[in-house]
Each structure stands twice: as C-alpha cells, then as structure tokens.
Write an enzyme that holds these catalytic residues in place. Structure first.
Site, PDB file in Angstrom:
ATOM      1  N   GLY A   1      -8.645 -23.895   4.099  1.00 63.83           N
ATOM      2  CA  GLY A   1      -8.639 -24.594   5.377  1.00 63.83           C
ATOM      3  C   GLY A   1      -7.308 -24.391   6.067  1.00 63.83           C
ATOM      4  O   GLY A   1      -6.678 -23.339   5.905  1.00 63.83           O
ATOM      5  N   SER A   2      -6.867 -25.385   6.803  1.00 59.58           N
ATOM      6  CA  SER A   2      -5.639 -25.222   7.581  1.00 59.58           C
ATOM      7  C   SER A   2      -4.399 -25.414   6.712  1.00 59.58           C
ATOM      8  O   SER A   2      -4.440 -26.094   5.681  1.00 59.58           O
ATOM      9  CB  SER A   2      -5.628 -26.231   8.720  1.00 59.58           C
ATOM     10  OG  SER A   2      -5.599 -27.539   8.190  1.00 59.58           O
ATOM     11  N   THR A   3      -3.303 -24.853   7.165  1.00 60.97           N
ATOM     12  CA  THR A   3      -2.036 -25.003   6.454  1.00 60.97           C
ATOM     13  C   THR A   3      -1.637 -26.476   6.406  1.00 60.97           C
ATOM     14  O   THR A   3      -1.161 -26.965   5.375  1.00 60.97           O
ATOM     15  CB  THR A   3      -0.941 -24.182   7.173  1.00 60.97           C
ATOM     16  OG1 THR A   3      -1.407 -22.836   7.274  1.00 60.97           O
ATOM     17  CG2 THR A   3       0.368 -24.206   6.420  1.00 60.97           C
ATOM     18  N   ALA A   4      -1.849 -27.193   7.519  1.00 60.78           N
ATOM     19  CA  ALA A   4      -1.447 -28.601   7.584  1.00 60.78           C
ATOM     20  C   ALA A   4      -2.177 -29.419   6.522  1.00 60.78           C
ATOM     21  O   ALA A   4      -1.553 -30.206   5.788  1.00 60.78           O
ATOM     22  CB  ALA A   4      -1.748 -29.157   8.974  1.00 60.78           C
TER      23      ALA A   4
ATOM     24  N   GLY B   1      -3.593 -28.190   3.864  1.00 64.71           N
ATOM     25  CA  GLY B   1      -3.147 -27.650   2.575  1.00 64.71           C
ATOM     26  C   GLY B   1      -1.890 -28.355   2.092  1.00 64.71           C
ATOM     27  O   GLY B   1      -1.752 -28.678   0.901  1.00 64.71           O
TER      28      GLY B   1
ATOM     29  N   GLU C   1      -5.733 -21.592   0.096  1.00 65.72           N
ATOM     30  CA  GLU C   1      -6.045 -20.445   0.942  1.00 65.72           C
ATOM     31  C   GLU C   1      -6.070 -20.980   2.361  1.00 65.72           C
ATOM     32  O   GLU C   1      -7.048 -21.570   2.798  1.00 65.72           O
ATOM     33  CB  GLU C   1      -7.405 -19.853   0.532  1.00 65.72           C
ATOM     34  CG  GLU C   1      -7.550 -18.404   0.942  1.00 65.72           C
ATOM     35  CD  GLU C   1      -8.083 -18.246   2.347  1.00 65.72           C
ATOM     36  OE1 GLU C   1      -7.249 -18.235   3.297  1.00 65.72           O
ATOM     37  OE2 GLU C   1      -9.296 -18.128   2.508  1.00 65.72           O
TER      38      GLU C   1
ATOM     39  N   CYS D   1     -10.487 -16.324   8.688  1.00 68.13           N
ATOM     40  CA  CYS D   1      -9.087 -16.465   8.268  1.00 68.13           C
ATOM     41  C   CYS D   1      -8.410 -15.101   8.200  1.00 68.13           C
ATOM     42  O   CYS D   1      -7.215 -15.000   8.454  1.00 68.13           O
ATOM     43  CB  CYS D   1      -8.963 -17.231   6.960  1.00 68.13           C
ATOM     44  SG  CYS D   1      -9.946 -16.534   5.631  1.00 68.13           S
TER      45      CYS D   1
HETATM   46  P1  NDP Z   1      -9.055 -28.593   7.578  1.00 70.57           P
HETATM   47  O1  NDP Z   1      -7.990 -27.907   6.832  1.00 70.57           O
HETATM   48  O2  NDP Z   1      -8.746 -29.924   8.149  1.00 70.57           O
HETATM   49  O3  NDP Z   1     -10.365 -28.781   6.660  1.00 70.57           O
HETATM   50  C1  NDP Z   1     -10.735 -27.922   5.598  1.00 70.57           C
HETATM   51  C2  NDP Z   1     -11.398 -28.760   4.503  1.00 70.57           C
HETATM   52  O4  NDP Z   1     -10.501 -29.752   4.013  1.00 70.57           O
HETATM   53  C3  NDP Z   1     -12.627 -29.520   4.994  1.00 70.57           C
HETATM   54  O5  NDP Z   1     -13.582 -29.593   3.954  1.00 70.57           O
HETATM   55  C4  NDP Z   1     -12.058 -30.889   5.279  1.00 70.57           C
HETATM   56  O6  NDP Z   1     -13.017 -31.889   5.269  1.00 70.57           O
HETATM   57  C5  NDP Z   1     -11.087 -31.054   4.123  1.00 70.57           C
HETATM   58  N1  NDP Z   1     -10.031 -32.042   4.353  1.00 70.57           N
HETATM   59  C6  NDP Z   1      -9.526 -32.496   5.527  1.00 70.57           C
HETATM   60  N2  NDP Z   1      -8.527 -33.371   5.306  1.00 70.57           N
HETATM   61  C7  NDP Z   1      -8.388 -33.477   3.967  1.00 70.57           C
HETATM   62  C8  NDP Z   1      -7.507 -34.203   3.102  1.00 70.57           C
HETATM   63  N3  NDP Z   1      -6.543 -34.992   3.566  1.00 70.57           N
HETATM   64  N4  NDP Z   1      -7.647 -34.058   1.772  1.00 70.57           N
HETATM   65  C9  NDP Z   1      -8.593 -33.236   1.266  1.00 70.57           C
HETATM   66  N5  NDP Z   1      -9.448 -32.531   2.023  1.00 70.57           N
HETATM   67  C10 NDP Z   1      -9.354 -32.636   3.358  1.00 70.57           C
HETATM   68  O7  NDP Z   1      -9.536 -27.599   8.680  1.00 70.57           O
HETATM   69  P2  NDP Z   1     -10.427 -27.855   9.939  1.00 70.57           P
HETATM   70  O8  NDP Z   1     -11.824 -27.671   9.517  1.00 70.57           O
HETATM   71  O9  NDP Z   1     -10.084 -29.140  10.636  1.00 70.57           O
HETATM   72  O10 NDP Z   1      -9.915 -26.660  10.867  1.00 70.57           O
HETATM   73  C11 NDP Z   1      -8.634 -26.734  11.464  1.00 70.57           C
HETATM   74  C12 NDP Z   1      -7.970 -25.397  11.495  1.00 70.57           C
HETATM   75  O11 NDP Z   1      -7.823 -24.887  10.189  1.00 70.57           O
HETATM   76  C13 NDP Z   1      -8.758 -24.326  12.197  1.00 70.57           C
HETATM   77  O12 NDP Z   1      -8.516 -24.403  13.530  1.00 70.57           O
HETATM   78  C14 NDP Z   1      -8.219 -23.074  11.585  1.00 70.57           C
HETATM   79  O13 NDP Z   1      -7.044 -22.714  12.244  1.00 70.57           O
HETATM   80  C15 NDP Z   1      -7.888 -23.487  10.175  1.00 70.57           C
HETATM   81  N6  NDP Z   1      -8.937 -23.111   9.225  1.00 70.57           N
HETATM   82  C16 NDP Z   1      -8.696 -22.071   8.402  1.00 70.57           C
HETATM   83  C17 NDP Z   1      -9.669 -21.660   7.533  1.00 70.57           C
HETATM   84  C18 NDP Z   1      -9.459 -20.521   6.627  1.00 70.57           C
HETATM   85  O14 NDP Z   1     -10.391 -19.794   6.358  1.00 70.57           O
HETATM   86  N7  NDP Z   1      -8.283 -20.355   6.069  1.00 70.57           N
HETATM   87  C19 NDP Z   1     -10.967 -22.303   7.451  1.00 70.57           C
HETATM   88  C20 NDP Z   1     -11.107 -23.447   8.328  1.00 70.57           C
HETATM   89  C21 NDP Z   1     -10.105 -23.808   9.169  1.00 70.57           C
HETATM   90  P3  NDP Z   1     -13.749 -32.262   6.640  1.00 70.57           P
HETATM   91  O15 NDP Z   1     -14.241 -30.994   7.262  1.00 70.57           O
HETATM   92  O16 NDP Z   1     -14.851 -33.113   6.155  1.00 70.57           O
HETATM   93  O17 NDP Z   1     -12.694 -32.950   7.471  1.00 70.57           O
END
Ligand code: NDP
Length: 502
Positions: free
Chosen positions: A225-228, A230, A247, A281
């Site tokens: 997911g996002s760096t933030a 992560g 990742e 990504c």
């Molecule tokens: P997030 O990083 O917020 O979410 C990714 C996953 O983490 C989701 O399953 C989310 O759940 C979960 N999550 C969110 N907050 C927490 C937490 N505090 N503890 C544990 N798990 C958590 O990404 P977003 O989907 O909001 O996308 C935001 C940005 O991230 C995108 O704009 C893109 O830039 C980047 N991104 C990168 C990806 C990649 O392939 N590397 C994939 C997706 C996004 P939930 O969805 O239920 O909130």
C-alpha cells in the site's frame, strides 16, 4: 456532476457493523461485508495458530499438492474471478485476467520450489569444527498477516500469500476495503482445495481491522500500500517486535537511450503509464530520453496516447479510478506541473473527470514538481530530455522511491539497469520482472523493503534454523575448561598457517 462515494458503512440486522463494496464505475453495491473488530481478528489468528501446526505437519509435498489443487480451481474458474475483480476495481476483464494468470504462475512456482529452497541443506563446518555436521533449514514462522491493496487485488496479495503458504505458514488476509469480494473469492477457493483447517482466512473492514491484525501477535506482516500507511504499520509492529515486509509505492522511471527501439519504448511507456488507470505500483510515471531521440520518441508516445480511451465496455483501454480520493491527487499533480511551466501534449487540466482520468502526457515539467517527485498513481506520465544516459540515471535515482524501472537501449541496457537504484529493472519490455516467478520483487527507500516472489520470497516467510551436530570428539577441544596450553599453541599455529600468510 455525479458524486463518487467511498464505501459505505451500515449495520446488519445481527448488529454486526458492515460496509458495502461498490462498483467504481456506477456506485452500484456489489457486496456487503462485516467490519471485523480487534476481537474478531484475534479469534482468526488463534484459529490460524492451530491450522498452522497442521499445515506445517503436511510437509512440503502435502502442501504443494494442496496448493496445486487451489491453483487448479482458480484456473478453471478464472472468468468468475475476473468478473469479481472487474466489478470491484473497474478494470477491464482482460486486465483482471492478466493479473490472475500471473498470480497462478506464482502459486505454481512457490509450491514447486519450496522444498528445494527451504528444505534442509548441508553447510561446510570449516576446518576448526570439522568434527561437526552443519545443516540449515527454513522453518515456517507460524501465522502471517497479509494486508492487501485494491489496485491488483489478486496478483499483489497472492505474491505474499502463495509464498507464505508454501513456506508452511497459515495466513490471515485483510484485503482493501475496496476489494473485499476478491479477497473472499480467493479464500473461499482455497477452502475448497483445503477444507480440513482454516489455513487461509479472511478478515474484512477498514484500516482499523488492518491495524488490529498488525497488533494481533502474528509472526510477520506483509503489507502492500502507501508509504505513509507502511510507516504506521511498522511503528505498530515495533511494539511487539513483529517483523514486516513493506511493499509501498513507486515513482518508476523509464530510460530511453539513443539506440533504443523507439516504437517498443513508446508502446511500453503508454501501456505502463495508462493501463489499470495508472494505478500500478510499478507503473511508468516518468521517462528520461536521450536528446538525440527525444522529439521522435515524444511524437510516438503522443500518437499512441491519443488512441487510448478511458471508460467501460468494448473499446475502453482502462476503467475508472478505483479509489475516488485518488482523483484529487492526480488533479493536483497535473495542475502543479502546468502551473510551473509544464505542457500537456495529451490530456491536461481537464483530463480528470468525476470517475475517469483521460491519458495525460506532460513535458517540460520541473524535476522538483509533484508530478515528478510524488507517486501520482494515475494515468499520467512526464517525459524529460537528457543530455546523456548518465544524466538519465542521476535523475531517475534522485527519488525517495526505488521500486521498479525500465531501460530501453541496445548497447548499454544491462549497464544502465544495474546502476538504477530500484528493486527490479526491465530491459526492452515493460514490467517483465513481475511475471517471472523466480525473480524477487521489492523496494528500496520509501518503496519499502523485504522481498516477495522467487526464493527470496519463500525465505521471507521462514526462519533459518541452524543445527550443528557433533559427529566425533574434536581433536582440538576448545570449548572446555579442560583446554590445555598445548591445544592453544596448536590452534595458534594452525590459524597462522591458514590465515596469517595473506
Ligand atoms: P493504504 O496504504 O492506506 O491501504 C493499503 C491497505 O492497508 C488497505 O488494505 C488498507 O485498508 C490498509 N490499512 C490502512 N490503514 C491501515 C493501518 N493503520 N494499519 C493497517 N492497515 C491499514 O493505501 P490506499 O488504499 O489508501 O491508497 C493510498 C495511496 O497508496 C495510493 O494513492 C497509492 O499512491 C498508494 N498505493 C500503493 C499501492 C502499491 O501497490 N504499492 C497499492 C495501493 C495504494 P483499507 O483499504 O480498508 O483502508
């Protein structure tokens, strides 16, 4: 103007909080899922602990056989899975098929190679301890928590799940709130193949459910997911010293050298930047082109980009933005680029609609603008002219991210690829590394760390167990209070002979 909604919460009759998964093209509700609480997550992890013992006891062959069954089910019902993916993400079914097919390859590879990579291996004990037999084997960690994203809801989580399972772990999987139906489909298919124990379980909900999984005492968290997010996960995991694989996103560059096949480079740029609405990504976000071929390359990209269409149904190349909030990010990046002297050769300020973003090609964008520095995750690309490939490498590497990269070159492809500070690089084809199951995949810097896929991906979900077994009493007894002066003198002589000459 239609307002695009985020997934909605509700409460089912049972009093369990639920949320809806929506089709991003229409906002039609495609499924309703429970918001699992921290207690639910803990219960799932407790069940997983039991299941992990059983799964481990099956050994490599027993697990491989069941993983093959699972992959068979996924392969036979591919079109059903692609429909679910397409409904929840908005991507064309052809794209859904591509990610599912690659994911099947990964399940197959992990199942086939787990024994060879993780099974017991002999190591040399060295001269001083030649009375020992030394072995190492990679044992399962126990329970792995996988937190998945929405952009590739099959390929990305399975990149962790398949390898964690093949290594002998049970898995608790929390898919994104945007793609719970895909997660459920995969877990149900696994339960058909492995009905005996809940080796792969699903928990659904929002970020809080993922946070609960991080704190639940699992033996590792694999996050995409996002760096933030992560960083948040890593901070939470630190409290229990739970290891993590992160990742996160990327700002992937393409380098185009003067001797490159420009048609192939333009094709790869257009597909890499716009397919899946740019929500990849390892998608193409920036391109650095040798000045000798810059104009020709840009013309080829513009020509191709002009034929790419966002929408649904026949003729559409990619769908809506899966996550509505991303529209604002893309709008902001384009506006910033244009305000700072950039020019849109295709698309531009009006490209961002209510749900869809039209392909946007930007040139003359300053290197310190948002569109060059931050992950856009939309169907946009910046193209910049460079004097030579050293400048291209320097600019490509001047990023906090380091996930994927691509080089188009005839003579210097390998050299340039090796100099790029990214986890993986494709030469003369887009994103090829992701489909090669034997290659590790992961990031550098803000793109994260740890590796999924390949032997490294199997070892990521296992712990090295070293065993030294004494075969006979050592002629030089060193680890005893009965050690003699004579022994010490002999060791001194031996070590001088062995190491003192260089
Ligand atoms: P997030 O990083 O917020 O979410 C990714 C996953 O983490 C989701 O399953 C989310 O759940 C979960 N999550 C969110 N907050 C927490 C937490 N505090 N503890 C544990 N798990 C958590 O990404 P977003 O989907 O909001 O996308 C935001 C940005 O991230 C995108 O704009 C893109 O830039 C980047 N991104 C990168 C990806 C990649 O392939 N590397 C994939 C997706 C996004 P939930 O969805 O239920 O909130």
């Amino acid at each position: 103007m239609t307002t695009v909604q985020a997934p909605r919460s509700g409460a089912a009759k049972s009093g369990v909080e639920t949320f809806d998964s929506l089709d991003p093209a229409t906002d039609e509700v495609v499924g309703t899922y429970p918001v699992h609480t921290a207690e639910d997550v803990e219960a799932a992890v407790a069940r997983a602990r039991e299941a992990a013992r059983w799964w481990d006891s099956l050994g490599f062959e027993g697990r491989a056989e069941r993983l093959r069954r699972w992959k068979g089910i996924v392969a036979r019902r591919l079109s059903e899975l692609c429909d679910v993916v397409s409904k929840e993400t908005g991507k064309p079914t052809g794209d859904a098929q591509l990610e599912a097919v690659l994911a099947i390859e990964h399940i197959a590879w992990a199942a086939k190679h787990a024994r060879k990579v993780l099974g017991r291996q002999r190591r040399s004990p060295g001269l001083l301890l030649s009375n020992q037999a030394a072995t190492v084997e990679y044992q399962p960690l126990g329970v792995v928590g996988v937190i998945g994203p929405w952009n590739y809801p099959v390929f990305t989580p399975l990149g962790s799940i398949s390898y964690a399972l093949a290594a002998g772990n049970a898995v608790v999987f929390k898919p994104s709130e945007y793609t719970p139906g895909v997660g459920k489909w995969l877990v149900d298919a696994f339960a058909e193949a492995v009905p005996e124990q809940p080796v792969l379980q699903l928990v659904t909900g929002y970020g809080a459910t993922g946070a609960a999984l991080t704190k639940s005492g699992v033996d590792k968290i694999a996050f995409t997911g996002s760096t933030a997010t992560g960083k948040k996960i890593m901070a939470a995991a630190a409290e229990t010293l739970t290891p993590v694989v992160i990742e996160a996103g990327g700002k992937d560059p393409v380098l185009v050298d003067a001797d490159a096949d420009l048609d192939a480079a333009a094709e790869a740029t257009v597909w890499g930047a716009f397919s899946n609405s740019g929500q990849t990504c390892v998608g193409v976000e920036r391109v650095y082109v040798h000045e000798r071929v810059y104009d020709e390359f840009v013309a080829k990209v513009v020509e191709r980009a002009g034929t790419v269409r966002a929408g649904t149904g026949e003729g559409a190349h990619y769908g809506p933005m899966t996550m509505p909030a991303q529209l604002d990010v893309v709008r902001r990046h384009i506006a910033d680029a244009l305000a700072r002297g950039g020019r849109a050769l295709v698309g531009g300020a009006d490209a961002v609609g209510d749900r869809y973003v039209e392909p946007t090609v930007l040139v003359d964008v300053p290197e310190d603008s948002l569109a060059v520095r931050e992950e856009t995750f939309g169907p946009t690309v910046t193209i910049a002219k460079v004097r030579d490939m050293d400048e291209a490498v320097a600019k490509a590497n001047d990023s906090c991210y380091g996930l994927g990269s691509t080089v188009f070159a005839k003579r210097r492809g390998m050299e340039l690829a090796r100099r790029l500070r990214t986890g993986q690089t494709a030469i003369n084809a887009p994103l090829s590394f992701a489909g090669i199951a034997s290659l590790p995949f992961g990031g550098v810097g803000d793109s994260g760390f740890g590796r999924i896929h390949g032997p490294e991906g199997l070892r990521e979900f296992a712990r090295a167990k070293a065993i030294a077994r004494q075969r006979f009493t050592a002629p030089l007894a060193l680890t005893t209070f009965a050690r003699t002066k004579k022994t010490e003198e002999m060791v001194t002589k031996l070590i001088r002979r062995l190491h003192g000459r260089s």
